[in-house]
Design a protein around this motif. Structure first.
Motif, PDB file in Angstrom:
ATOM      1  N   PHE A   1     -17.174  32.752   0.735  1.00 63.33           N
ATOM      2  CA  PHE A   1     -15.783  32.742   0.299  1.00 63.33           C
ATOM      3  C   PHE A   1     -15.492  33.846  -0.713  1.00 63.33           C
ATOM      4  O   PHE A   1     -14.315  34.146  -0.967  1.00 63.33           O
ATOM      5  N   ILE A   2     -16.527  34.405  -1.349  1.00 69.06           N
ATOM      6  CA  ILE A   2     -16.286  35.404  -2.402  1.00 69.06           C
ATOM      7  C   ILE A   2     -16.891  36.758  -2.057  1.00 69.06           C
ATOM      8  O   ILE A   2     -17.170  37.548  -2.962  1.00 69.06           O
ATOM      9  N   GLU A   3     -17.062  37.054  -0.782  1.00 66.62           N
ATOM     10  CA  GLU A   3     -17.591  38.366  -0.420  1.00 66.62           C
ATOM     11  C   GLU A   3     -16.708  39.470  -1.033  1.00 66.62           C
ATOM     12  O   GLU A   3     -15.496  39.453  -0.901  1.00 66.62           O
TER      13      GLU A   3
ATOM     14  N   ALA B   1     -12.834  45.334  -9.944  1.00 67.48           N
ATOM     15  CA  ALA B   1     -12.126  46.616  -9.896  1.00 67.48           C
ATOM     16  C   ALA B   1     -11.969  47.102  -8.462  1.00 67.48           C
ATOM     17  O   ALA B   1     -10.986  47.761  -8.121  1.00 67.48           O
ATOM     18  N   SER B   2     -12.932  46.743  -7.618  1.00 66.22           N
ATOM     19  CA  SER B   2     -12.902  47.175  -6.220  1.00 66.22           C
ATOM     20  C   SER B   2     -12.047  46.277  -5.328  1.00 66.22           C
ATOM     21  O   SER B   2     -11.858  46.562  -4.147  1.00 66.22           O
ATOM     22  N   SER B   3     -11.522  45.179  -5.873  1.00 69.37           N
ATOM     23  CA  SER B   3     -10.686  44.262  -5.098  1.00 69.37           C
ATOM     24  C   SER B   3      -9.326  44.904  -4.813  1.00 69.37           C
ATOM     25  O   SER B   3      -8.883  45.777  -5.559  1.00 69.37           O
ATOM     26  N   PRO B   4      -8.638  44.472  -3.746  1.00 67.71           N
ATOM     27  CA  PRO B   4      -7.314  45.031  -3.423  1.00 67.71           C
ATOM     28  C   PRO B   4      -6.314  44.940  -4.573  1.00 67.71           C
ATOM     29  O   PRO B   4      -5.467  45.813  -4.741  1.00 67.71           O
ATOM     30  N   THR B   5      -6.427  43.896  -5.381  1.00 65.83           N
ATOM     31  CA  THR B   5      -5.501  43.699  -6.506  1.00 65.83           C
ATOM     32  C   THR B   5      -6.022  44.311  -7.800  1.00 65.83           C
ATOM     33  O   THR B   5      -5.318  44.293  -8.813  1.00 65.83           O
ATOM     34  N   GLY B   6      -7.261  44.816  -7.782  1.00 66.88           N
ATOM     35  CA  GLY B   6      -7.895  45.234  -9.020  1.00 66.88           C
ATOM     36  C   GLY B   6      -8.405  44.044  -9.802  1.00 66.88           C
ATOM     37  O   GLY B   6      -8.402  42.910  -9.321  1.00 66.88           O
TER      38      GLY B   6
END
Length: 428
Positions: free
Chosen positions: A356-358, A371-376
């Motif tokens: 669920f948290i990949e 930081a690498s997530s789509p939302t930051g």
């Protein structure tokens, strides 16, 4: 008899008896200013009612610590005339996990336990755990755990524990036989799924769990589990209070959360939603409000999935998080403790591919964006098995939650797409 139903079981399609509750032709909309302030979110949640897919939906959105906007559509149940609103009661299921995580952080702040302290200091039965050689394989082919389970591991689902809604094979059966469950669904029997009798207390659950093998070595794999339920027992021992009493004294009462319970008082049943299973174009009532299992005392307070709450109450919890531990004149925890709770508490070495948290991190009972997530960076929160979702966006200064009551949560895209839709409203 308590009937425990897994999300996987419901998703697989159930041969449920009784007539399906057919959806009405007209939806009752519930209007508020938030509908115009957050048009994408409003259109999204209202659509499920307009399309007759859900009985009622609600959103709660707040900026900073300003009063929340509540907006939604529909009613408490398909056969109800009562519209949903800020004080409607929803089964939170796993949205309980961040509450339990924050409770543990309070004890860390108090100096009564440490983030990397072995839980065997509180529960000695966990001192010498065994681990399956093959995850979900044999429960007799085992090896000694390479490290102790710590408080951090319980907070972040990295303890190596299992979940009867996740695991397969002998280890799932062992959990079921031991009554180690993460919540309850209905009083109604569901054909094809044997009933599970939960352990009678948190202490008994913990004792039984300590006798079963771990699925993974602690600290190596993110695996959704009963770790937050076990943390409830650790909190009891560390605090010297019953887990539910600790939550009430340290979180619910100071925050003015007067509609949050593990058991819904009989006097409040008129505010409780009915929980449904979408099936064959209809909604099947699997936990009608008037006969809900949440009107009964739970076998124990499920720290991983046991709370029922209102959108108004849970918004106060989220507002406290956005306030880094304070809400109005009440300070629940120090700012540094709140920031730590909402930060990524797992190392890069922790495997999470296919989970669920990949591509994400995890804090005290909730997913954390990177930081690498789509939302930051800056988003912390979690979702529940019956379609609810709640989070804070610290970077942009928002708190948001979406409410519906259907299982499994993957049967409709309400939960999956709520956050993404909300981001359209705040990011443009």
């Amino acid at each position: 008899m308590n009937m425990m139903v897994s999300r996987r079981a419901l998703l697989g399609g159930l041969a449920l008896g009784g007539a399906a509750t057919m959806l009405p032709r007209a939806a009752l909309a519930w209007k508020a200013d938030g509908a115009s302030l957050y048009p994408a979110t409003n259109s999204f949640i209202k659509g499920f009612v307009d399309r007759r897919e859900l009985a009622g939906t609600l959103a709660a959105v707040g900026k900073g610590q300003a009063a929340a906007e509540f907006f939604g559509a529909g009613t408490l149940a398909m056969d109800s005339q009562t519209p949903v609103g800020p004080d409607t009661l929803w089964r939170l299921y796993s949205m309980t996990k961040p509450v339990t995580g924050i409770a543990a952080m309070l004890l860390i702040e108090d100096g009564k336990m440490k983030l990397d302290q072995p839980i065997a200091d509180f529960l000695p039965a966990f001192a010498k755990m065994q681990v399956q050689n093959v995850p979900d394989g044999s429960i007799t082919e085992l090896h000694p755990a390479k490290t102790q389970i710590t408080v951090r591991h319980l907070l972040t689902h990295t303890a190596g524990l299992g979940y009867n809604i996740i695991q397969k094979g002998p280890i799932k059966k062992a959990y079921d036989d031991a009554g180690i469950v993460g919540g309850q669904v209905s009083r109604l029997p569901i054909p094809g799924f044997p009933p599970v009798t939960p352990a009678a207390s948190l202490a008994e659950m913990a004792d039984r769990l300590a006798q079963l093998p771990l699925v993974y070595d602690p600290g190596t794999q993110w695996s959704y589990s009963v770790s937050l339920d076990l943390l409830g027992r650790v909190i009891e021992v560390a605090s010297g209070q019953a887990f539910d009493a600790f939550l009430k004294a340290r979180l619910f009462d100071p925050l003015g959360m007067t509609s949050t319970w593990f058991r819904v008082p009989a006097s409040e049943v008129g505010r409780l939603t009915t929980n449904y299973a979408p099936f064959g174009g209809a909604l099947l009532p699997i936990d009608p409000a008037t006969s809900s299992i949440y009107l009964d005392p739970p076998p124990y307070p499920f720290g991983g999935g046991g709370l029922v709450s209102s959108a108004r109450d849970y918004d106060r919890f989220l507002a406290m998080l956005l306030g880094e531990g304070a809400l109005g004149g009440a300070r629940i925890m120090r700012p540094e403790t709140a920031r730590l709770a909402m930060s990524n508490l797992i190392d890069d070495s922790v495997a999470r591919k296919g989970t669920f948290i990949e591509g994400q991190g995890f804090g005290a009972g909730g997913r954390v964006s990177l930081a690498s997530s789509p939302t930051g960076e800056g988003i912390y929160g979690w979702a529940g098995a019956a379609g609810t979702i709640g989070f804070v966006d610290r970077k942009r200064g928002y708190r948001a939650a979406g409410y519906a009551q259907y299982m499994p949560s993957g049967a409709l895209p309400f939960q999956e797409k709520f956050g993404e839709t909300f981001q359209k409203d705040v990011m443009g």
